[in-house]
Design an enzyme around this catalytic site. Structure first.
Site, mmCIF file in Angstrom:
data_model
loop_
_atom_site.group_PDB
_atom_site.id
_atom_site.type_symbol
_atom_site.label_atom_id
_atom_site.label_comp_id
_atom_site.label_asym_id
_atom_site.label_seq_id
_atom_site.Cartn_x
_atom_site.Cartn_y
_atom_site.Cartn_z
ATOM 1 N N SER A 172 -6.047 2.996 4.530
ATOM 2 C CA SER A 172 -5.512 2.183 3.440
ATOM 3 C C SER A 172 -6.611 1.475 2.660
ATOM 4 C CB SER A 172 -4.509 1.152 3.978
ATOM 5 O OG SER A 172 -3.609 0.777 2.964
ATOM 6 N N SER A 232 0.794 -1.234 0.000
ATOM 7 C CA SER A 232 0.000 0.000 0.000
ATOM 8 C C SER A 232 0.825 1.283 0.000
ATOM 9 C CB SER A 232 -0.953 0.016 1.201
ATOM 10 O OG SER A 232 -2.036 -0.867 0.976
ATOM 11 N N LYS A 266 -0.077 3.782 -2.577
ATOM 12 C CA LYS A 266 -1.113 4.805 -2.419
ATOM 13 C C LYS A 266 -0.518 6.212 -2.274
ATOM 14 C CE LYS A 266 -4.583 1.608 -0.697
ATOM 15 N NZ LYS A 266 -4.227 0.380 -0.020
#
Length: 390
Positions: A116, A61, A64
Site C-alpha cells: 500500500s 487505499s 489503489k
C-alpha cells in the site's frame, strides 16, 4: 350439518397442505459489522448482497485498485519510472522509495498493491499520467466508463481529500472489472514479492498486507485500506469451483470475519450455473453459440431463467460480419446477458470470446473498442493543449 361442513373444510386445508409443492426459500438474511458492504460475482457482475451499497464514503487505499487497473491498461509494465521529490516524500504507508531512484512500473505496482505504498502510487500516477492531474483524469474517466455513478477520485493513493469518495457497490463493480485483467489478478494474489533495490545490498521484500490470502480457502485478492477518517476498509476475492466472488466492506471493525462470512454466503446460496457453452447448438435452429454463458442464481430462481433469440437484420454490419443474432438470457423477465449466434462453420468461433466488459444487472455498460479509442484520444488532446498542470 355445521360439524360436517367444518370437517370438510379441515380436510380440504389438510390435503392442500400435503399435496402443494414445497416452496423454496430465498437466500437467508445476513448481517455484518460494516457501515456499507457489497458482495459481487466477478464473472457476471451480479451484486449478491448490498448494505447501504450506494452510500458515498471514504475508501482509503481501496483507491489503489483504480490506480492499478488504469496503470496496467495505459502504461508499459517494463517501462522505468524515476521517483520524484513529490513521490519520495509522500506521507502515510510507504515502500521507502528514494529521490531519483528508478523502478519498473511492474515493480511499483507490486509495491503499491502489496504494501500500500503511497510513494509508489504517486510515482505510478506521475509516470503513466504525465502529471497527477492527468492520471486522476484517467481514473475518473475509467469510473465513468464502467458505470461507477457515485464515485469521485482526487488522488491515486486514497489519502483523505475533499470530494474523494466511492460506494461499496461502485467498488464492487470496479473490483469485478479489474479482476478480469490477468496482470491485475496475478499481482493481488501474490503473497510475497521481491524487487531489486538500488540503494542497498539486499532486494526489496514485500509481504502482502491482505490477511485473507492466508485466512480463507481459495482467497486470491484484493486490497486493504485504512485512514483515521475512513476506518478499516477491505476488498477481498476468492475462487471456488470455477466461481470468483469479491467482497467490499467500508468502515468495518471486524472485516476479516465478515469477509469470510460473506464469501461463504455467496458460494453457498448463489452457485454459478452454466446455461450454454461456446459452440453448443441452439435448439430448433441451425445456429451455434459464439460464447459461453453462466450466471449465479438461487435455487428458487432456476425456473425463472428463460431465453429468447433476437436475429440481426440481413445487411446490418453485424450480419455481414457473420454474427446472425444473439440468444438473450432473462431472469424473471429482466435481461442478464446474451451470447452471439453463428453458423457452425463460422471462422469467428475460432476467436477468443469477446473481452468487452458488460454487466447488465449492475449497470456497468460495455466498454467498447470505440469507447477506449475515444478515451485515449481525449486524454492525449488534454495533455497536448493543457500541458503540465503542476
Amino acid at each position: 350439518m355445521k360439524r360436517i361442513i367444518m370437517l370438510l373444510i379441515a380436510l380440504t386445508l389438510l390435503s392442500s397442505a400435503i399435496y402443494s409443492p414445497i416452496s423454496v426459500q430465498a437466500a437467508p438474511s445476513i448481517s455484518t459489522h460494516a457501515e456499507a458492504a457489497a458482495l459481487i460475482d466477478v464473472r457476471s457482475g451480479r451484486v449478491l448482497y448490498s448494505k447501504q451499497g450506494d452510500k458515498t464514503m471514504r475508501i482509503a487505499s481501496l483507491t489503489k485498485i483504480m490506480t492499478a487497473i488504469v496503470a496496467i491498461e495505459h502504461g508499459k509494465l517494463s517501462s522505468t519510472a524515476t521517483i520524484s521529490k513529490n513521490a519520495a516524500g509522500k506521507e502515510g504507508s510507504s515502500i521507502y522509495l528514494k529521490l531519483n531512484e528508478e523502478m519498473s512500473l511492474q515493480h511499483l505496482l507490486y509495491g503499491m498493491m502489496l504494501r500500500s505504498g503511497n510513494d509508489a502510487a504517486t510515482a505510478i500516477a506521475e509516470h503513466v499520467g504525465g502529471t497527477l492531474d492527468g492520471f486522476v483524469y484517467l481514473m475518473n474517466e475509467k469510473a465513468r466508463m464502467i458505470g461507477m455513478e457515485h464515485s469521485s477520485f482526487k488522488n491515486p493513493s486514497g489519502l483523505d481529500q475533499e470530494n474523494h469518495f466511492s460506494t461499496a457497490n461502485d467498488m464492487a463493480k470496479l473490483t469485478a472489472y479489474a479482476l478480469r485483467n490477468p496482470v491485475f489478478q496475478e499481482i493481488v494474489k501474490t503473497k510475497v514479492k521481491k524487487a531489486p533495490n538500488p540503494n542497498e545490498a539486499w532486494d526489496y521484500t514485500w509481504m502482502n498486507k491482505n490477511k485473507m490470502l492466508n485466512l480463507y480457502d481459495g482467497a486470491d485478492g484484493v486490497k486493504t485500506g485504512y485512514t483515521k477518517l475512513s476506518k478499516r476498509c477491505l476488498v477481498s476475492s476468492a475462487t471456488r469451483n470455477g466461481q470468483q466472488l469479491a467482497v467490499v466492506t467500508l468502515n468495518d471493525a471486524d472485516d476479516w470475519a465478515d469477509h469470510s462470512k460473506l464469501l461463504d454466503y455467496g458460494f453457498k446460496n448463489y452457485p454459478l450455473q452454466t446455461y450454454i457453452q461456446k459452440g453448443d447448438a441452439i435448439q430448433g435452429t441451425e445456429y451455434v453459440a459464439g460464447a459461453s454463458f453462466a450466471y449465479p442464481v438461487l435455487d428458487m430462481e432456476q425456473s425463472q431463467v428463460t431465453s429468447k433469440i433476437d436475429l440481426n437484420k440481413q445487411g446490418s454490419i453485424y450480419f455481414r460480419m457473420g454474427e446472425l443474432g444473439k440468444q438473450e438470457y432473462l431472469l424473471n423477465g429482466k435481461s442478464i446477458g446474451s451470447v452471439p449466434l453463428y453458423m457452425k462453420d463460422s471462422p469467428r468461433l475460432k476467436l477468443k470470446d469477446n473481452s468487452a466488459f458488460s454487466f447488465t444487472e449492475t449497470g456497468i455498460g460495455e466498454v467498447s473498442v470505440m469507447d477506449k479509442w475515444l478515451f485515449n484520444l481525449h486524454f492525449l488532446m488534454r495533455v497536448l493543449f493543457m500541458g503540465n498542470s503542476d
